[in-house]
Design a protein around this motif. Structure first.
Motif, PDB file in Angstrom:
ATOM      1  N   PHE A 197      -6.468  14.340  -4.216  1.00 50.71           N
ATOM      2  CA  PHE A 197      -6.836  13.251  -3.310  1.00 50.71           C
ATOM      3  C   PHE A 197      -6.345  11.902  -3.817  1.00 50.71           C
ATOM      4  CE2 PHE A 197      -9.911  16.383  -1.667  1.00 50.71           C
ATOM      5  CZ  PHE A 197      -9.644  16.248  -0.311  1.00 50.71           C
ATOM      6  N   ALA A 198      -6.275  11.730  -5.128  1.00 51.79           N
ATOM      7  CA  ALA A 198      -5.747  10.476  -5.671  1.00 51.79           C
ATOM      8  C   ALA A 198      -4.290  10.286  -5.264  1.00 51.79           C
ATOM      9  CB  ALA A 198      -5.891  10.457  -7.192  1.00 51.79           C
ATOM     10  N   VAL A 199      -3.505  11.357  -5.408  1.00 48.47           N
ATOM     11  CA  VAL A 199      -2.077  11.277  -5.074  1.00 48.47           C
ATOM     12  C   VAL A 199      -1.868  11.156  -3.570  1.00 48.47           C
ATOM     13  CG1 VAL A 199       0.113  12.545  -5.109  1.00 48.47           C
ATOM     14  CG2 VAL A 199      -1.339  12.512  -7.131  1.00 48.47           C
ATOM     15  N   PHE A 200      -2.529  12.014  -2.800  1.00 49.66           N
ATOM     16  CA  PHE A 200      -2.299  12.023  -1.348  1.00 49.66           C
ATOM     17  C   PHE A 200      -2.764  10.719  -0.702  1.00 49.66           C
ATOM     18  CE2 PHE A 200      -3.166  12.950   3.091  1.00 49.66           C
ATOM     19  CZ  PHE A 200      -2.031  13.644   3.469  1.00 49.66           C
ATOM     20  N   LEU A 201      -3.936  10.246  -1.079  1.00 53.16           N
ATOM     21  CA  LEU A 201      -4.449   9.015  -0.471  1.00 53.16           C
ATOM     22  C   LEU A 201      -3.661   7.793  -0.924  1.00 53.16           C
ATOM     23  CD1 LEU A 201      -8.297   9.680  -0.591  1.00 53.16           C
ATOM     24  CD2 LEU A 201      -6.758   9.854   1.379  1.00 53.16           C
ATOM     25  N   LEU A 202      -3.167   7.817  -2.153  1.00 57.23           N
ATOM     26  CA  LEU A 202      -2.304   6.736  -2.627  1.00 57.23           C
ATOM     27  C   LEU A 202      -1.010   6.703  -1.815  1.00 57.23           C
ATOM     28  CD1 LEU A 202      -1.573   4.524  -4.705  1.00 57.23           C
ATOM     29  CD2 LEU A 202      -0.653   6.329  -6.171  1.00 57.23           C
ATOM     30  N   TYR A 203      -0.435   7.872  -1.594  1.00 60.34           N
ATOM     31  CA  TYR A 203       0.783   7.975  -0.788  1.00 60.34           C
ATOM     32  C   TYR A 203       0.539   7.485   0.640  1.00 60.34           C
ATOM     33  CZ  TYR A 203       3.997  10.431   2.365  1.00 60.34           C
ATOM     34  OH  TYR A 203       4.874  10.746   3.380  1.00 60.34           O
ATOM     35  N   ALA A 204      -0.539   7.968   1.259  1.00 55.91           N
ATOM     36  CA  ALA A 204      -0.846   7.586   2.645  1.00 55.91           C
ATOM     37  C   ALA A 204      -1.109   6.091   2.759  1.00 55.91           C
ATOM     38  CB  ALA A 204      -2.060   8.373   3.146  1.00 55.91           C
ATOM     39  N   ALA A 205      -1.862   5.549   1.814  1.00 57.43           N
ATOM     40  CA  ALA A 205      -2.183   4.121   1.851  1.00 57.43           C
ATOM     41  C   ALA A 205      -0.926   3.275   1.712  1.00 57.43           C
ATOM     42  CB  ALA A 205      -3.177   3.779   0.737  1.00 57.43           C
ATOM     43  N   ALA A 206      -0.026   3.681   0.820  1.00 57.58           N
ATOM     44  CA  ALA A 206       1.208   2.918   0.603  1.00 57.58           C
ATOM     45  C   ALA A 206       2.052   2.875   1.876  1.00 57.58           C
ATOM     46  CB  ALA A 206       2.003   3.531  -0.551  1.00 57.58           C
ATOM     47  N   ILE A 207       2.192   4.010   2.551  1.00 59.51           N
ATOM     48  CA  ILE A 207       3.026   4.074   3.759  1.00 59.51           C
ATOM     49  C   ILE A 207       2.380   3.312   4.918  1.00 59.51           C
ATOM     50  CG2 ILE A 207       4.131   5.595   5.441  1.00 59.51           C
ATOM     51  CD1 ILE A 207       5.235   5.700   2.552  1.00 59.51           C
ATOM     52  N   LEU A 208       1.092   3.546   5.136  1.00 57.67           N
ATOM     53  CA  LEU A 208       0.421   2.947   6.294  1.00 57.67           C
ATOM     54  C   LEU A 208       0.187   1.450   6.126  1.00 57.67           C
ATOM     55  CD1 LEU A 208      -2.129   5.786   7.134  1.00 57.67           C
ATOM     56  CD2 LEU A 208       0.056   5.290   8.236  1.00 57.67           C
ATOM     57  N   LEU A 209      -0.051   1.006   4.910  1.00 64.56           N
ATOM     58  CA  LEU A 209      -0.203  -0.431   4.690  1.00 64.56           C
ATOM     59  C   LEU A 209       1.124  -1.154   4.892  1.00 64.56           C
ATOM     60  CD1 LEU A 209      -2.574  -0.533   1.572  1.00 64.56           C
ATOM     61  CD2 LEU A 209      -3.118  -1.215   3.916  1.00 64.56           C
ATOM     62  N   TYR A 210       2.206  -0.482   4.580  1.00 63.57           N
ATOM     63  CA  TYR A 210       3.534  -1.094   4.705  1.00 63.57           C
ATOM     64  C   TYR A 210       4.053  -1.038   6.141  1.00 63.57           C
ATOM     65  CZ  TYR A 210       8.464  -2.051   3.694  1.00 63.57           C
ATOM     66  OH  TYR A 210       9.734  -2.588   3.678  1.00 63.57           O
ATOM     67  N   ILE A 270       4.662   4.149  16.392  1.00 63.32           N
ATOM     68  CA  ILE A 270       4.046   5.182  15.538  1.00 63.32           C
ATOM     69  C   ILE A 270       4.882   5.462  14.289  1.00 63.32           C
ATOM     70  CG2 ILE A 270       2.801   6.358  17.402  1.00 63.32           C
ATOM     71  CD1 ILE A 270       5.127   8.383  17.461  1.00 63.32           C
ATOM     72  N   THR A 271       5.773   4.562  13.944  1.00 64.43           N
ATOM     73  CA  THR A 271       6.697   4.820  12.839  1.00 64.43           C
ATOM     74  C   THR A 271       5.971   5.104  11.525  1.00 64.43           C
ATOM     75  OG1 THR A 271       8.434   3.489  13.863  1.00 64.43           O
ATOM     76  CG2 THR A 271       8.613   3.871  11.492  1.00 64.43           C
ATOM     77  N   GLY A 272       4.868   4.394  11.273  1.00 64.55           N
ATOM     78  CA  GLY A 272       4.117   4.612  10.047  1.00 64.55           C
ATOM     79  C   GLY A 272       3.671   6.054   9.902  1.00 64.55           C
ATOM     80  N   TRP A 273       3.133   6.608  10.975  1.00 67.01           N
ATOM     81  CA  TRP A 273       2.650   7.988  10.952  1.00 67.01           C
ATOM     82  C   TRP A 273       3.805   8.984  10.906  1.00 67.01           C
ATOM     83  CZ3 TRP A 273      -2.262   8.479   9.843  1.00 67.01           C
ATOM     84  CH2 TRP A 273      -3.138   7.453  10.199  1.00 67.01           C
ATOM     85  N   VAL A 274       4.876   8.700  11.630  1.00 66.81           N
ATOM     86  CA  VAL A 274       6.032   9.600  11.631  1.00 66.81           C
ATOM     87  C   VAL A 274       6.597   9.739  10.225  1.00 66.81           C
ATOM     88  CG1 VAL A 274       8.412   9.863  12.419  1.00 66.81           C
ATOM     89  CG2 VAL A 274       6.644   9.169  14.038  1.00 66.81           C
ATOM     90  N   GLN A 275       6.742   8.623   9.525  1.00 64.56           N
ATOM     91  CA  GLN A 275       7.275   8.656   8.167  1.00 64.56           C
ATOM     92  C   GLN A 275       6.301   9.346   7.217  1.00 64.56           C
ATOM     93  OE1 GLN A 275      10.440   7.892   9.272  1.00 64.56           O
ATOM     94  NE2 GLN A 275      10.641   7.136   7.200  1.00 64.56           N
ATOM     95  N   LEU A 276       5.026   9.093   7.371  1.00 67.43           N
ATOM     96  CA  LEU A 276       4.019   9.728   6.519  1.00 67.43           C
ATOM     97  C   LEU A 276       4.047  11.241   6.688  1.00 67.43           C
ATOM     98  CD1 LEU A 276       0.369   8.541   5.998  1.00 67.43           C
ATOM     99  CD2 LEU A 276       0.846  10.930   6.389  1.00 67.43           C
TER     100      LEU A 276
END
Length: 408
Positions: free
Chosen positions: A251-264, A183-189
């Protein structure tokens, strides 16, 4: 008219700089949130995509039902590592080698530290090292036991009997054993989400402050209010422009942030109970990780919307953008000064301030509960409903205040 109002906001050099700062801070936050370190078997550390992939592989090897048998295996593995020459060596490289062997069970080991703590609010990083396999059956029982002890002793005067029963029943309702996975992706997010939301709010507060104060700053209020639509459609356009700006940027900033972390780092573990992360081990909300994500996003949006419109109201009332810009800073930082006051009533008030919406990832771990008419509930749903209603109520007030403004 809405387009014109937005153009006025973003044509300013200060607004463009603010957006650039927001973009840079978002990128920097994403970098730190995705900064994963993995220690190889020879004790050397590495970062980057290969490190994230290696850590994921190690931790997924322990995925499955976190039942008594698996807890026994984790305790046994932890004891095995502690007994190795590398672990007991004074050489730093040797210690890193020992650490590398425990990366797969690190998350579960943290849960052991939380479960077998000496007190409800205690945490000892080395508590897991003193456990034996015979302690495994108490893993989930400890949650309820420690909560009951805390409510009966340290927190006995903080809650009513109904509130105590509510907290205990919430613990008892949570289905166990939990399923464990990477769950590291979610923990970091979740860890860095308050930083992203707060910097977004500060930028939105700066941008919003000018919407209703610009006519007075530019000495064009006489023209604005004497025009045919100046006191009706033009005011509505300002409100709509503010709403659109907050919604799109947030939403642009938050979803961009979430996408970057979860995709990585990956989305694995999205459907697990939030309690599989040791930071939320004590959480009394019976929710899953994906639901926590939605709560964080909704809470941040509600908070940004309310505080931005409050800034607009102040600028409309006072004709000053400077005073309006101060509102987000006051609402974010004042609670930190009041937090030193140790009193149940103060804690109740602090739990309902709008800054809590900006840090739902932490708020769901707080034991803020409220009761009315025999109904007891946690602070998070109260916050979402309360500030949604306040925001909706603020709109007609803002409209009337600016519509009836006197020409300078």
């Amino acid at each position: 008219m809405i387009r014109y109002e937005l153009k006025k906001v973003f044509s300013r050099t200060g607004s463009r700089i603010a957006l650039l700062v927001l973009l840079i801070v978002t990128a920097v936050t994403c970098y730190f949130a995705a900064d994963i370190t993995y220690v190889d078997a020879d004790g050397t550390s590495r970062k980057g995509p290969s490190a994230a992939a290696a850590l994921k592989s190690e931790q997924k090897a322990w995925a499955g039902q976190l039942d008594e048998e698996r807890i026994r295996k984790v305790i046994a593995e932890n004891r095995r590592i502690r007994a190795t020459p590398e672990y007991n060596s004074k050489d730093l490289t040797e210690k890193e080698i020992a650490y590398s062997q425990g990366q797969g069970i690190q998350v579960i080991r943290d849960l052991l530290n939380a479960s077998y703590a000496d007190g409800f609010r205690d945490y000892n990083y080395y508590r897991a090292d003193s456990l034996t396999e015979s302690d495994a059956p108490q893993f989930y029982k400890n949650r309820i036991r420690l909560l009951k002890e805390w409510l009966a002793e340290e927190a006995k005067d903080q809650y009513s009997d109904a509130e105590k029963e509510y907290l205990i029943s919430q613990y008892q309702k949570i289905k166990t054993p939990f399923f464990y996975d990477y769950i590291t992706g979610w923990v970091q997010l979740f860890e860095y989400s308050p930083a992203i939301i707060m910097i977004t709010l500060l930028v939105l507060g700066y941008l919003s402050a000018e919407i209703f104060a610009s006519e007075f700053a530019w000495k064009t209020d006489a023209i604005f209010f004497s025009s045919f639509h100046g006191r009706r459609k033009a005011v509505q356009a300002k409100i709509k422009a503010g709403f659109l700006m907050v919604t799109v940027i947030y939403f642009a900033v938050f979803l961009l942030y979430a996408a970057a972390i979860l995709l990585y780092l990956g989305t694995d573990g999205w459907n697990l109970a939030v309690q599989v992360s040791w930071t939320s081990w004590k959480c009394f909300y019976n929710i899953l990780i994906w639901q926590k994500f939605l709560l964080i996003m909704a809470g941040g949006y509600t908070g940004c919307l309310f505080i931005s419109f409050l800034s607009m109201f102040v600028s409309a009332k006072t004709k000053s953008a400077v005073l309006a810009v101060m509102i987000p800073f006051i609402l974010i930082f004042i609670p930190s000064f009041l937090g030193s006051i140790n009193h149940p009533a103060v804690s109740k008030i602090l739990g309902l301030l709008p800054d809590q919406l900006l840090q739902i990832s932490s708020s769901i771990n707080y034991f803020n509960v409220y009761s009315a008419g025999g109904i007891v509930t946690g602070a998070v749903p109260v916050l979402l409903i309360l500030y949604s209603v306040l925001t909706a109520g603020l709109l007609p007030v803002l409209y009337q205040v600016y519509r009836k403004k006197q020409i300078s």
